[in-house]
Write a protein that holds these residues in place. Structure first.
Motif, short mmCIF file in Angstrom:
data_model
loop_
_atom_site.label_atom_id
_atom_site.label_comp_id
_atom_site.label_asym_id
_atom_site.label_seq_id
_atom_site.Cartn_x
_atom_site.Cartn_y
_atom_site.Cartn_z
N LEU A 190 0.84 -1.19 0.00
CA LEU A 190 0.00 0.00 0.00
C LEU A 190 0.88 1.24 0.00
N SER A 191 0.41 2.26 -0.70
CA SER A 191 1.11 3.54 -0.73
C SER A 191 0.16 4.64 -0.30
N CYS A 192 0.72 5.65 0.31
CA CYS A 192 -0.04 6.83 0.71
C CYS A 192 0.73 8.07 0.28
N ALA A 193 0.08 8.86 -0.56
CA ALA A 193 0.69 10.10 -1.04
C ALA A 193 0.07 11.27 -0.30
N ALA A 194 0.92 12.09 0.30
CA ALA A 194 0.47 13.26 1.04
C ALA A 194 0.74 14.52 0.24
N SER A 195 -0.20 15.43 0.26
CA SER A 195 -0.01 16.69 -0.44
C SER A 195 -0.68 17.81 0.34
N GLY A 196 -0.31 19.01 0.02
CA GLY A 196 -0.91 20.16 0.66
C GLY A 196 -0.03 20.79 1.72
N ARG A 197 0.86 20.01 2.30
CA ARG A 197 1.80 20.54 3.27
C ARG A 197 2.93 19.55 3.44
N THR A 198 3.95 19.95 4.15
CA THR A 198 5.10 19.10 4.37
C THR A 198 4.87 18.19 5.56
N PHE A 199 5.12 16.90 5.38
CA PHE A 199 4.96 15.94 6.46
C PHE A 199 6.30 15.40 6.93
N SER A 200 7.35 16.12 6.64
CA SER A 200 8.66 15.54 6.90
C SER A 200 8.88 15.21 8.36
N ARG A 201 8.19 15.93 9.28
CA ARG A 201 8.39 15.69 10.70
C ARG A 201 7.22 15.01 11.37
N MET A 226 5.66 10.37 1.10
CA MET A 226 5.03 9.07 0.87
C MET A 226 5.23 8.19 2.10
N VAL A 227 4.25 7.35 2.37
CA VAL A 227 4.38 6.30 3.38
C VAL A 227 3.85 5.01 2.76
N TYR A 228 4.47 3.90 3.14
CA TYR A 228 4.14 2.62 2.53
C TYR A 228 3.84 1.58 3.61
N LEU A 229 3.07 0.58 3.21
CA LEU A 229 2.81 -0.56 4.08
C LEU A 229 2.98 -1.82 3.22
N GLN A 230 4.07 -2.53 3.46
CA GLN A 230 4.30 -3.80 2.80
C GLN A 230 3.65 -4.90 3.62
N MET A 231 2.75 -5.65 2.98
CA MET A 231 2.00 -6.68 3.67
C MET A 231 2.30 -8.03 3.03
#
Length: 125
Positions: free
Chosen positions: A20-31, A78-83
């Motif tokens: 699974l992938s999750c794409a974030a947009s609109g602001r920075t999620f680096s922290r 991006m954040v991922y979940l390998q299942m």
């Protein structure tokens, strides 16, 4: 406006794998901490895994048995979940979530500020 968009769900046989992938947009999620939750029909939303900006992560030990791995690419938001070794009881809608200001991971859904729409994972027996 914050947006989280999940992808990668689908139908898989028992023992199979999905990423699974999750794409974030609109602001920075680096922290900010980011996590994965899931919800099966008729059940409450439950914690799967979460990860901090420095790579520290936690998982739900009740059912994962080391089968799932969370990772993130902060540069790409991006954040991922390998299942792996999926089971029929893993069938659920999987949601990506983000803490916008807090860096510490948590298992509590209400601690997360932004949510995606979810992606369906179905594991056939």
């Amino acid at each position: 406006q914050v947006q989280l968009v999940e992808s990668g769900g689908g139908l898989v046989q028992t023992g199979g794998s999905l990423r699974l992938s999750c794409a974030a947009s609109g602001r920075t999620f680096s922290r900010g901490a980011m996590g994965w939750f899931r919800q099966a029909p008729g059940k409450e939303r439950e914690f799967v895994a979460a990860i901090q900006w420095n790579g520290y992560s936690i998982q739900n030990p009740d059912f994962l048995e080391g089968r799932f791995t969370i990772s993130r690419d902060s540069a790409k938001n991006m954040v991922y979940l390998q299942m792996n070794f999926l089971k029929p009881e893993d069938t659920a809608v999987y949601y990506c979530a983000a803490r916008l200001e807090r860096i510490v991971v948590t298992r509590i859904p209400t601690d997360y500020d932004a949510w995606g729409q979810g992606t369906q994972v179905t594991v056939s027996s």
